[in-house]
Motif scaffolding. Sequence first.
Motif, PDB file in Angstrom:
ATOM      1  N   LEU A 165     -26.406  73.903  80.255  1.00 43.84           N
ATOM      2  CA  LEU A 165     -26.916  74.573  79.012  1.00 43.84           C
ATOM      3  C   LEU A 165     -28.297  74.498  78.923  1.00 43.84           C
ATOM      4  N   LEU A 166     -28.899  73.327  79.303  1.00 41.92           N
ATOM      5  CA  LEU A 166     -30.390  72.901  78.976  1.00 41.92           C
ATOM      6  C   LEU A 166     -31.298  74.144  79.829  1.00 41.92           C
ATOM      7  N   ALA A 167     -30.529  74.445  81.186  1.00 39.21           N
ATOM      8  CA  ALA A 167     -31.486  75.304  81.879  1.00 39.21           C
ATOM      9  C   ALA A 167     -31.315  76.784  81.080  1.00 39.21           C
ATOM     10  N   TYR A 183     -33.703  76.419  78.300  1.00 35.31           N
ATOM     11  CA  TYR A 183     -35.107  76.335  78.774  1.00 35.31           C
ATOM     12  C   TYR A 183     -35.893  77.867  79.107  1.00 35.31           C
ATOM     13  N   ALA A 184     -34.641  78.718  79.977  1.00 35.73           N
ATOM     14  CA  ALA A 184     -35.095  80.054  80.385  1.00 35.73           C
ATOM     15  C   ALA A 184     -35.509  80.803  78.971  1.00 35.73           C
ATOM     16  N   TRP A 185     -34.592  80.539  77.683  1.00 30.77           N
ATOM     17  CA  TRP A 185     -35.100  81.279  76.654  1.00 30.77           C
ATOM     18  C   TRP A 185     -36.327  80.882  75.891  1.00 30.77           C
ATOM     19  N   MET A 186     -36.469  79.507  75.972  1.00 32.37           N
ATOM     20  CA  MET A 186     -37.727  79.099  75.361  1.00 32.37           C
ATOM     21  C   MET A 186     -38.900  79.768  76.261  1.00 32.37           C
ATOM     22  N   VAL A 187     -38.847  80.042  77.403  1.00 33.85           N
ATOM     23  CA  VAL A 187     -39.888  80.506  78.195  1.00 33.85           C
ATOM     24  C   VAL A 187     -39.949  81.942  77.888  1.00 33.85           C
ATOM     25  N   LEU A 188     -38.869  82.479  77.830  1.00 30.69           N
ATOM     26  CA  LEU A 188     -38.781  84.010  77.485  1.00 30.69           C
ATOM     27  C   LEU A 188     -39.340  84.291  76.294  1.00 30.69           C
ATOM     28  N   VAL A 244     -42.539  87.036  78.587  1.00 28.64           N
ATOM     29  CA  VAL A 244     -42.225  88.217  78.911  1.00 28.64           C
ATOM     30  C   VAL A 244     -41.837  89.181  77.983  1.00 28.64           C
ATOM     31  N   ILE A 258     -30.791  84.264  68.979  1.00 27.43           N
ATOM     32  CA  ILE A 258     -30.810  84.892  70.229  1.00 27.43           C
ATOM     33  C   ILE A 258     -30.176  83.716  71.290  1.00 27.43           C
ATOM     34  N   TYR A 271     -26.453  84.070  73.205  1.00 22.11           N
ATOM     35  CA  TYR A 271     -26.323  84.071  74.697  1.00 22.11           C
ATOM     36  C   TYR A 271     -25.308  83.242  75.084  1.00 22.11           C
ATOM     37  N   VAL A 281     -27.876  71.359  70.564  1.00 27.03           N
ATOM     38  CA  VAL A 281     -28.912  71.635  71.309  1.00 27.03           C
ATOM     39  C   VAL A 281     -29.868  72.721  71.405  1.00 27.03           C
ATOM     40  N   ALA A 303     -32.119  72.606  68.329  1.00 26.97           N
ATOM     41  CA  ALA A 303     -33.005  71.560  68.289  1.00 26.97           C
ATOM     42  C   ALA A 303     -34.065  72.041  69.220  1.00 26.97           C
ATOM     43  N   LEU A 304     -33.899  73.007  70.131  1.00 30.85           N
ATOM     44  CA  LEU A 304     -34.814  73.418  71.266  1.00 30.85           C
ATOM     45  C   LEU A 304     -35.633  74.598  70.913  1.00 30.85           C
TER      46      LEU A 304
END
Lengths: 358, 266, 283
Positions: free
Chosen positions: C115-117, C120-125, C131, C157, C161, C225, C228-229
């Motif tokens: 879940l965190l991975a 994290y991907a969405w936080m970056v995206l 991107v 979003i 997902y 989670v 929160a992120l």
Amino acid sequence: MTQPFLSINGIRKNYGNVTAVKNVSMDIAQGEFMTFLGPSGSGKSTTLYILAGFQDPSGGDILLNGQSLLSTPSHKRNIGMVFQRYTLFPHLTVGENVAFPLRIRRRPQAEIAERVKAALKLVRLEGFEDRMPALMSGGQQQRVALARALVYNPPVLLMDEPLSALDKKLREEIQFEIRRIHQETGVTILYVTHDQEEALRLSDRIAVFSQGEIDQIGTGPELYSNPATRFVAGFIGDSNFLDATVVTSNAGKAKLALGDGAVVEGVPLHGPSAASSRASLMLRPERLSLSRVSVPSGIAVTVRDITFLGNNVEVSTATPAGVDLAVRLPFGHEAISSLARGEQAWLTFDTASAHAFA
Amino acid sequence: MLLDFDKLGGVRTLLIALVALVCLFLILPIVFIAALSFGSSQWLIFPPPSWTFKWYQDLFADPRWLYSALTSLKIAAIVTVLSVVIGFLAALGLDRGRFAGRDLLRALFLTPMILPVVVLAVALYALFLKLGLAGTTIAFVIAHLLIALPFSIISIGNALEGFDRSIEDAAILCGANPWEARLRVTVPAISHGIFGAAVFSFLASWDEVVLAIFMASPTLQTLPVKIWTTLRQDLTPVIAAASTLLIAFTILLMIVAALFRKGRKA
Amino acid sequence: MAVTVVTGAVKTKRGATLGYLLPALLLIALFFIVPVLMLLMRSVLEPEVGLQNYKALLGSTTYLRVFLNTFLVAGVVTLVSIVVGYPVAWLLAIMPQKWSRIVLAIIILSMWTNLLARTYAWMVLLQRTGVINKTLMGLGLIDTPLALVNNLVGVTIGMTYIMLPFVILPLMGVIRTIDPAILRAAALCGAGKMQCFLRVLLPLSLPGIAAGALMVFVMSLGYFVTPALLGGTSNMMLAELVAQFVQSLVNWGMGGAAALVLLVVTLALYAVQLRYFNPARGT
Ligand SMILES: Nc1ncnc2c1ncn2[C@@H]1O[C@H](COP(=O)(O)OP(=O)(O)O)[C@@H](O)[C@H]1O
Ligand SMILES: [Mg+2]
């Protein structure tokens, strides 16, 4: 009197307020093939499960060679059983399935191999040791189950409708095998079925179950020619029933008045027999004679239908009161040449072969 | 016609396009993370200016990552064993028992799975503070076990439902005592259910975040807690490296599960 | 059926069965029921006996905002998941197996990935320089980067997902049980594609849709989670509020009260689910 081999004494079983088995008693001789025959829900399986130790009876006792079995847990009773459904261990090969009881008993490896081989030979499945059960037909699976149940030489083998999931042809084939195996091994078999033909074909004696009780125990011919209750008469073989009134009764023989005025004498009467009480007269279709001219004390009927059954011809008739009576005559019997529907006919019978149930 | 793939007509093109988009939506973030973990940009620029193993080196250079992974592994292993054993017993009791309130009890056993985890986490945290167990391995195990157990009960319960009990009875008449029969016959026959229970219990514990955050102490952290605390500070590519390893682990697990299923069919 | 097949003949005495259930029962009682009840008790005992925590919780606009956020996000996530997930499930149910296998593998991979991975991907995206913003700007669709993270958009979003697989997989099962012959019959009766869909396929899959929607809604309500992120500090959801009361504010009374609200809503919806969409009871 010698001690019976296996003795079931007044077994009862209640589930809450449902009584599954009421009062079942019987003695079984060593090597006997005893069948429990009865409709579904009559308590046959429950009785068998009590023998196996899967259920505790609410009352009564079971003695094997005079010793009560009840305090022995199932796995120490040393009884063999074949179940209604296929119960081979799915993760083990045929050989490992049959070896299982011997492994549990920690027999030496060489003995296991030899006995497994012999047991598979007995059920004619030599060379199937490495097969997985899922790849076998239902009939083969039940034969493996039989080998597994016999491999440790149990004194008693229980079988709970083992063939009910198979089709008719296969069923007859395996019935034949079971008979042969019974003769070869001499094991005592308690067999449950609801199929009277199967019971008649296999058994030395049959116990007819009805609503948790045994109506009658006897050989096939005994049950057929001398049924103790109306239920047994109706369950074994084909039968017609006719309402009658007891005129007089004496020493088990009754004089009965039938609905349309006909009177018959000397019919064996079962059950309480007060004069003018109602009774049911049972007539086997093949014991009836059909006459196309009026006969005294014959039952007047109308021909409804004529059905060709191979070596027999069944004539369906009805009394004026509307009771159906089937008559079975050999094919080519002169009484039925050119017999037509709607014709009048008279039925007669040998009173000593009929039975009345009060 | 709407359920015949070949007769859908124009609708089909539309649906296929949508499914393709959804697949991209589902797979892209995962691919993207894996790609970024090899990218040289500290700021996670995409496409990366160049490629590097630096983040993996950083990851393995910091013993706290490895230590938290080992902690996760240890807790997940203990939870898996306990969950399968307790779940097997409970599923057996539910399957075999004939008593009033059986369905209610089953529902009770499954509630930890459907309740918001945060409620359970907070409640357990309070209890463990009182008992002096906060921040211990025992606390972790108990917390994770609570949410792993429903998976075991469901998985083993389904397998037991499809298992004909007469087979166990047959083993008993063959001379096996009841527990011998269960271990030698029932357990192997429902091994797919037990395997499923083990995989899901392991994953439930391994991936658990919310409970873990509340159970953790500065000295005892599982991998998700380590990722969580790092994430709250910044989006360092080290997490991308850790995530990529986790994704690889997931794929490995999927392959094992697929092989197991195939093996069972053959 | 009139025939009672007696299965499972071995006598399992009541005591023995209860013995098997005992370890699970003890675990649930001691570490689930007891602590949850203790937490709820604290909501009416701390700082003093009374309902003041609930008054504070339900009487303040700050907290009402949190409730509103929670229901809004859960509602939108549910709606989008169903609208997008239904056609996917539909095609997945009828498409040739060699293709559906690949799609299923993708769905399961995304579902099983940590879940965190994923978050994290969405936080970056979704970040300002991420991107998505870059692509949109490159295409000339926007001039300045959109705020896609640290707000409810990001939460929605990210949660969509996560929830999509939970809609697609059960719905696919439901649609697979519908006999294609029914739709052929409808077409022969003269119904066009749209009518077939609206009058036959959709109504037949409605129980599955309703069950899936309810499940996603309930799961979203208590999610911690991802909000929160991906969410901002000013747009909290209920689960975060519970955690915040306990962790940062050490206010067990309020934490317990917020937990109770979350618990009651969840259990009520769960009861609806059991009552109306219990798959065990059939339809
Ligand atoms: N475990 C049980 N609980 C309640 N009733 C039972 C149970 N087992 C059997 N019965 C009842 O006992 C009666 C006899 O069943 P059974 O021995 O299986 O009959 P048969 O084998 O002749 O079909 C049936 O009415 C059945 O419903
Ligand atoms: Mg039976």
